[in-house]
Each structure stands twice: as structure tokens, then as C-alpha cells.
Design a protein around this motif. Structure first.
Motif, PDB file in Angstrom:
ATOM      1  N   ALA A   1      -4.289   2.864  -0.609  1.00  0.00           N
ATOM      2  CA  ALA A   1      -4.099   3.273   0.787  1.00  0.00           C
ATOM      3  C   ALA A   1      -4.684   2.189   1.687  1.00  0.00           C
ATOM      4  O   ALA A   1      -5.342   1.262   1.215  1.00  0.00           O
ATOM      5  CB  ALA A   1      -4.805   4.601   1.026  1.00  0.00           C
ATOM      6  N   LEU A   2      -4.443   2.308   2.969  1.00  0.00           N
ATOM      7  CA  LEU A   2      -5.004   1.350   3.909  1.00  0.00           C
ATOM      8  C   LEU A   2      -6.530   1.486   3.964  1.00  0.00           C
ATOM      9  O   LEU A   2      -7.063   2.582   3.813  1.00  0.00           O
ATOM     10  CB  LEU A   2      -4.411   1.561   5.302  1.00  0.00           C
ATOM     11  CG  LEU A   2      -2.937   1.175   5.466  1.00  0.00           C
ATOM     12  CD1 LEU A   2      -2.429   1.587   6.837  1.00  0.00           C
ATOM     13  CD2 LEU A   2      -2.746  -0.319   5.244  1.00  0.00           C
TER      14      LEU A   2
ATOM     15  N   ASP B 250      -8.816   2.247   0.615  1.00  0.00           N
ATOM     16  CA  ASP B 250      -8.133   1.460  -0.410  1.00  0.00           C
ATOM     17  C   ASP B 250      -8.902   1.504  -1.730  1.00  0.00           C
ATOM     18  O   ASP B 250     -10.064   1.896  -1.777  1.00  0.00           O
ATOM     19  CB  ASP B 250      -7.945   0.010   0.061  1.00  0.00           C
ATOM     20  CG  ASP B 250      -9.223  -0.644   0.559  1.00  0.00           C
ATOM     21  OD1 ASP B 250     -10.161   0.081   0.955  1.00  0.00           O
ATOM     22  OD2 ASP B 250      -9.282  -1.884   0.564  1.00  0.00           O
TER      23      ASP B 250
ATOM     24  N   PHE C 184       1.348  -4.505   3.275  1.00  0.00           N
ATOM     25  CA  PHE C 184      -0.012  -4.591   3.777  1.00  0.00           C
ATOM     26  C   PHE C 184      -0.247  -5.979   4.362  1.00  0.00           C
ATOM     27  O   PHE C 184       0.003  -6.976   3.694  1.00  0.00           O
ATOM     28  CB  PHE C 184      -1.027  -4.334   2.655  1.00  0.00           C
ATOM     29  CG  PHE C 184      -2.447  -4.546   3.068  1.00  0.00           C
ATOM     30  CD1 PHE C 184      -3.088  -3.616   3.867  1.00  0.00           C
ATOM     31  CD2 PHE C 184      -3.150  -5.655   2.655  1.00  0.00           C
ATOM     32  CE1 PHE C 184      -4.405  -3.797   4.249  1.00  0.00           C
ATOM     33  CE2 PHE C 184      -4.463  -5.850   3.023  1.00  0.00           C
ATOM     34  CZ  PHE C 184      -5.091  -4.920   3.821  1.00  0.00           C
TER      35      PHE C 184
ATOM     36  N   HIS D 150       0.856  -1.195   0.000  1.00  0.00           N
ATOM     37  CA  HIS D 150       0.000   0.000   0.000  1.00  0.00           C
ATOM     38  C   HIS D 150       0.890   1.242   0.000  1.00  0.00           C
ATOM     39  O   HIS D 150       2.082   1.178   0.281  1.00  0.00           O
ATOM     40  CB  HIS D 150      -0.931   0.010   1.226  1.00  0.00           C
ATOM     41  CG  HIS D 150      -0.199   0.230   2.517  1.00  0.00           C
ATOM     42  ND1 HIS D 150       0.019   1.486   3.033  1.00  0.00           N
ATOM     43  CD2 HIS D 150       0.377  -0.633   3.386  1.00  0.00           C
ATOM     44  CE1 HIS D 150       0.679   1.381   4.174  1.00  0.00           C
ATOM     45  NE2 HIS D 150       0.922   0.085   4.408  1.00  0.00           N
ATOM     46  N   ASN D 151       0.259   2.375  -0.319  1.00  0.00           N
ATOM     47  CA  ASN D 151       0.990   3.636  -0.331  1.00  0.00           C
ATOM     48  C   ASN D 151       0.211   4.706   0.430  1.00  0.00           C
ATOM     49  O   ASN D 151      -0.054   5.783  -0.078  1.00  0.00           O
ATOM     50  CB  ASN D 151       1.273   4.085  -1.769  1.00  0.00           C
ATOM     51  CG  ASN D 151       2.264   5.239  -1.824  1.00  0.00           C
ATOM     52  OD1 ASN D 151       2.830   5.640  -0.818  1.00  0.00           O
ATOM     53  ND2 ASN D 151       2.458   5.793  -3.003  1.00  0.00           N
ATOM     54  N   THR D 152      -0.156   4.388   1.641  1.00  0.00           N
ATOM     55  CA  THR D 152      -0.885   5.330   2.486  1.00  0.00           C
ATOM     56  C   THR D 152      -0.087   6.607   2.720  1.00  0.00           C
ATOM     57  O   THR D 152      -0.656   7.687   2.837  1.00  0.00           O
ATOM     58  CB  THR D 152      -1.238   4.666   3.831  1.00  0.00           C
ATOM     59  OG1 THR D 152      -2.041   3.518   3.551  1.00  0.00           O
ATOM     60  CG2 THR D 152      -2.006   5.608   4.737  1.00  0.00           C
ATOM     61  N   ASP D 153       1.237   6.494   2.759  1.00  0.00           N
ATOM     62  CA  ASP D 153       2.095   7.651   3.019  1.00  0.00           C
ATOM     63  C   ASP D 153       2.285   8.556   1.801  1.00  0.00           C
ATOM     64  O   ASP D 153       2.927   9.599   1.903  1.00  0.00           O
ATOM     65  CB  ASP D 153       3.461   7.187   3.524  1.00  0.00           C
ATOM     66  CG  ASP D 153       3.365   6.466   4.857  1.00  0.00           C
ATOM     67  OD1 ASP D 153       2.430   6.752   5.640  1.00  0.00           O
ATOM     68  OD2 ASP D 153       4.209   5.595   5.121  1.00  0.00           O
TER      69      ASP D 153
ATOM     70  N   CYS E  53      -3.762   4.090  -8.416  1.00  0.00           N
ATOM     71  CA  CYS E  53      -3.238   5.124  -7.510  1.00  0.00           C
ATOM     72  C   CYS E  53      -1.938   5.758  -8.001  1.00  0.00           C
ATOM     73  O   CYS E  53      -1.399   6.639  -7.350  1.00  0.00           O
ATOM     74  CB  CYS E  53      -3.036   4.543  -6.117  1.00  0.00           C
ATOM     75  SG  CYS E  53      -1.771   3.248  -6.003  1.00  0.00           S
TER      76      CYS E  53
END
Length: 79
Positions: free
Chosen positions: A30-31, A35, A76, A10-13, A54
Motif C-alpha cells: 500500500a502507499l 507499505d 507508485f 502498489h495496491n492501496t485499493d 501482500c
């Protein structure tokens, strides 16, 4: 959700790039609950791929173990 042996990242940051140790994996964006559909990405003969949902840029790093990521926070794991 069963993940089996396919790594999920994931790329939450909001990172510009994530290094991964697998050429085949799932991107979740994202989380949860933010997501996107969990899609399978396959780099094939290339060493990089961009997620079509994304736009995360994933780069293969052969020094990383399969399923590992740099940064490690991009891995993840289902709760």
C-alpha cells in the motif's frame, strides 16, 4: 529513495489483480506509511506473479508500456 529505471507498483485499493507492462518491478504493498518492504519481483518466463508480502496478483500485459499499469493508479511514484 532513488527508483532508477525499476518501476514500482502498489495496491492501496485492494485490487484482485493488477496488469503491468514490466516483468521486473518493485511491489510496495500500500502507499506509505502503510507499505511493506519494497521487494523486487521478477516474472521470468511466466506472465504472472504474486507478491509474497501482500498477495497482490500481478499479470503481464504486453500491450502496456514498460512501467505502465492497469489501472494507472497502481503506479507508485516517490514524492
Amino acid at each position: 529513495m532513488a527508483h532508477g529505471s525499476t518501476p514500482h507498483f502498489h495496491n492501496t485499493d485492494g485490487l484482485r489483480q493488477i496488469e503491468v507492462g514490466s516483468k521486473e518491478f518493485m511491489c510496495v504493498g500500500a502507499l506509505p506509511p502503510f507499505d511493506h518492504p519494497h521487494i523486487f519481483l521478477d516474472m521470468g518466463k511466466e506472465d504472472e506473479v504474486v507478491c509474497s508480502y501482500c498477495s497482490t496478483h500481478y499479470v503481464f500485459n504486453s500491450k502496456l508500456d514498460s512501467g505502465a499499469a492497469n489501472p494507472p493508479s497502481a503506479i507508485f511514484t516517490a514524492a
